[in-house]
Design a protein around this motif. Structure first.
Motif, mmCIF file in Angstrom:
data_model
loop_
_atom_site.group_PDB
_atom_site.id
_atom_site.type_symbol
_atom_site.label_atom_id
_atom_site.label_comp_id
_atom_site.label_asym_id
_atom_site.label_seq_id
_atom_site.Cartn_x
_atom_site.Cartn_y
_atom_site.Cartn_z
ATOM 1 N N ILE A 77 -10.042 -13.336 33.786
ATOM 2 C CA ILE A 77 -8.620 -13.005 33.758
ATOM 3 C C ILE A 77 -8.472 -11.702 32.981
ATOM 4 N N SER A 78 -7.829 -10.727 33.591
ATOM 5 C CA SER A 78 -7.658 -9.429 32.946
ATOM 6 C C SER A 78 -6.204 -9.258 32.503
ATOM 7 N N TYR A 79 -6.016 -8.697 31.318
ATOM 8 C CA TYR A 79 -4.650 -8.433 30.847
ATOM 9 C C TYR A 79 -4.670 -7.409 29.727
ATOM 10 N N ASP A 80 -3.539 -6.789 29.519
ATOM 11 C CA ASP A 80 -3.281 -5.944 28.353
ATOM 12 C C ASP A 80 -2.246 -6.655 27.507
ATOM 13 N N SER A 81 -2.449 -6.675 26.201
ATOM 14 C CA SER A 81 -1.398 -7.195 25.322
ATOM 15 C C SER A 81 -1.115 -6.173 24.225
ATOM 16 N N LEU A 82 0.143 -6.016 23.906
ATOM 17 C CA LEU A 82 0.579 -5.137 22.826
ATOM 18 C C LEU A 82 1.473 -5.987 21.926
ATOM 19 N N LEU A 83 0.954 -6.337 20.749
ATOM 20 C CA LEU A 83 1.632 -7.278 19.859
ATOM 21 C C LEU A 83 2.045 -6.578 18.565
ATOM 22 N N PHE A 84 3.155 -7.027 17.997
ATOM 23 C CA PHE A 84 3.678 -6.446 16.765
ATOM 24 C C PHE A 84 4.025 -7.550 15.763
ATOM 25 N N ILE A 85 3.608 -7.355 14.515
ATOM 26 C CA ILE A 85 4.092 -8.206 13.428
ATOM 27 C C ILE A 85 5.168 -7.408 12.699
ATOM 28 N N PRO A 86 6.420 -7.894 12.673
ATOM 29 C CA PRO A 86 7.489 -7.141 12.022
ATOM 30 C C PRO A 86 7.236 -6.983 10.521
ATOM 31 N N SER A 87 7.794 -5.910 9.931
ATOM 32 C CA SER A 87 7.618 -5.675 8.494
ATOM 33 C C SER A 87 8.700 -6.366 7.671
ATOM 34 N N THR A 88 9.746 -6.873 8.338
ATOM 35 C CA THR A 88 10.790 -7.641 7.649
ATOM 36 C C THR A 88 11.089 -8.897 8.464
ATOM 37 N N THR A 89 11.671 -9.890 7.818
ATOM 38 C CA THR A 89 12.030 -11.122 8.518
ATOM 39 C C THR A 89 13.338 -10.910 9.273
ATOM 40 N N PRO A 90 13.361 -11.147 10.586
ATOM 41 C CA PRO A 90 14.618 -11.016 11.332
ATOM 42 C C PRO A 90 15.713 -11.898 10.722
ATOM 43 N N MET A 91 16.955 -11.416 10.806
ATOM 44 C CA MET A 91 18.091 -12.105 10.170
ATOM 45 C C MET A 91 18.174 -13.581 10.575
ATOM 46 N N ASN A 92 17.968 -13.853 11.858
ATOM 47 C CA ASN A 92 18.166 -15.219 12.356
ATOM 48 C C ASN A 92 16.845 -15.980 12.503
ATOM 49 N N TYR A 93 15.787 -15.486 11.844
ATOM 50 C CA TYR A 93 14.452 -16.019 12.126
ATOM 51 C C TYR A 93 14.345 -17.526 11.886
ATOM 52 N N TYR A 94 14.864 -17.997 10.760
ATOM 53 C CA TYR A 94 14.733 -19.423 10.438
ATOM 54 C C TYR A 94 15.942 -20.225 10.922
ATOM 55 N N SER A 95 16.555 -19.772 12.011
ATOM 56 C CA SER A 95 17.665 -20.515 12.600
ATOM 57 C C SER A 95 17.302 -20.925 14.018
ATOM 58 N N GLN A 96 18.126 -21.788 14.603
ATOM 59 C CA GLN A 96 17.861 -22.257 15.972
ATOM 60 C C GLN A 96 18.135 -21.164 17.005
ATOM 61 N N ASP A 97 18.833 -20.119 16.588
ATOM 62 C CA ASP A 97 19.167 -19.031 17.524
ATOM 63 C C ASP A 97 17.961 -18.175 17.869
ATOM 64 N N TYR A 98 16.948 -18.179 16.990
ATOM 65 C CA TYR A 98 15.790 -17.309 17.200
ATOM 66 C C TYR A 98 14.932 -17.841 18.346
ATOM 67 N N GLU A 99 14.646 -16.981 19.302
ATOM 68 C CA GLU A 99 13.796 -17.358 20.434
ATOM 69 C C GLU A 99 12.440 -16.684 20.312
ATOM 70 N N LYS A 100 11.386 -17.476 20.351
ATOM 71 C CA LYS A 100 10.042 -16.895 20.335
ATOM 72 C C LYS A 100 9.628 -16.530 21.753
ATOM 73 N N GLY A 101 8.573 -15.764 21.871
ATOM 74 C CA GLY A 101 8.036 -15.457 23.195
ATOM 75 C C GLY A 101 7.712 -13.987 23.351
ATOM 76 N N LEU A 102 6.834 -13.703 24.293
ATOM 77 C CA LEU A 102 6.434 -12.335 24.598
ATOM 78 C C LEU A 102 6.988 -11.928 25.963
ATOM 79 N N GLN A 103 7.242 -10.631 26.121
ATOM 80 C CA GLN A 103 7.655 -10.133 27.428
ATOM 81 C C GLN A 103 6.456 -10.191 28.370
ATOM 82 N N LEU A 104 6.720 -10.581 29.596
ATOM 83 C CA LEU A 104 5.634 -10.778 30.559
ATOM 84 C C LEU A 104 5.785 -9.816 31.738
ATOM 85 N N TYR A 105 4.680 -9.136 32.049
ATOM 86 C CA TYR A 105 4.644 -8.188 33.173
ATOM 87 C C TYR A 105 3.458 -8.527 34.073
#
Length: 235
Positions: free
Chosen positions: A26-54
């Motif tokens: 299986i071949s793929y490219d991934s470009l991942l980022f770890i943010p330098s700050t915690t997103p405002m809504n990170y520890y809330s139910q509003d935060y959606e995890k996931g990567l963009q898929l192409y």
């Protein structure tokens, strides 16, 4: 950095960029980022995890949650694979064997990068841990200890003797010869813990103590039970 800012609406530079090009079954490219700050809504139910898929550069889906495990939900980024169908639906994603393989490889890569950061760039790792360490602890607790081997060496706790954050491995390496257990104590803050009489008694004997200041800490240690066959002991 500009790509990250425009794509993920974060005006701060990412703390870490992880680029991976995999070729094989299986071949793929991934470009991942770890943010330098915690997103405002990170520890809330509003935060959606996931990567963009192409697929072959064609956008398929935003926030494909199957690509990222819950304990690394802070990672943002995208995956582009020529092996995925352009017509894949969200329902099909859950059962797609190729996607599961990609997700497993991404999880291993993130874990390896964090391990390297901890070893080679402690200051940056501590910044990361201040932002997202809670997520790693929740990972151990929510999995009932199933993720122990993956995550325990990424944890940091404040040390009474060192007056700084240390790993469980560093604690065990510095244990006195007659010490059988890893001592810990819980409290609202480091300052308040320092005022406890039991802390003075244990420190006077030359033993180190881990300070637990997060609500999830004790539950996390209960799931770990021990580290390198040294049980945790609440003083």
């Amino acid at each position: 950095n500009e790509f990250y800012s425009s794509k993920f609406n974060d005006y701060n530079k990412p703390l870490k960029v992880i680029h991976n090009k995999v070729e094989g079954t299986i071949s793929y490219d991934s470009l991942l980022f770890i943010p330098s700050t915690t997103p405002m809504n990170y520890y809330s139910q509003d935060y959606e995890k996931g990567l963009q898929l192409y697929s072959r550069g064609v956008f398929i889906m935003d926030k494909a949650s199957e690509l990222i495990p819950e304990h690394f939900r802070f990672v943002k980024g995208l995956v582009d694979s020529q092996d995925l169908s352009l017509n894949i639906s969200r329902e099909m994603l859950q059962h797609d064997r190729q996607l599961k393989i990609i997700a497993d490889k991404i999880e291993k890569r993130i874990q390896n990068e964090l391990t390297k950061m901890l070893k080679n760039d402690r200051e940056t790792y501590e910044q990361f841990f201040n932002n997202f360490g809670l997520q790693l602890k929740f990972g151990i607790y929510n999995s009932f200890g199933m993720l122990k081997d993956k995550l325990q060496d990424l944890l940091l706790y404040y040390s009474a003797n060192e007056n700084k954050y240390i790993t469980l491995n560093e604690y065990v390496e510095n244990m006195k010869e007659d010490q059988k257990e890893i001592y810990f104590v819980s409290g609202e803050s480091i300052d308040k813990i320092n005022q406890l009489p039991t802390v003075e008694l244990v420190k006077d004997k030359g033993y180190d103590i881990l300070y637990l200041t997060e609500n999830v800490d004790e539950f996390c240690l209960q799931m770990l039970r021990d580290y390198k066959e040294k049980p945790f002991k609440n003083i």
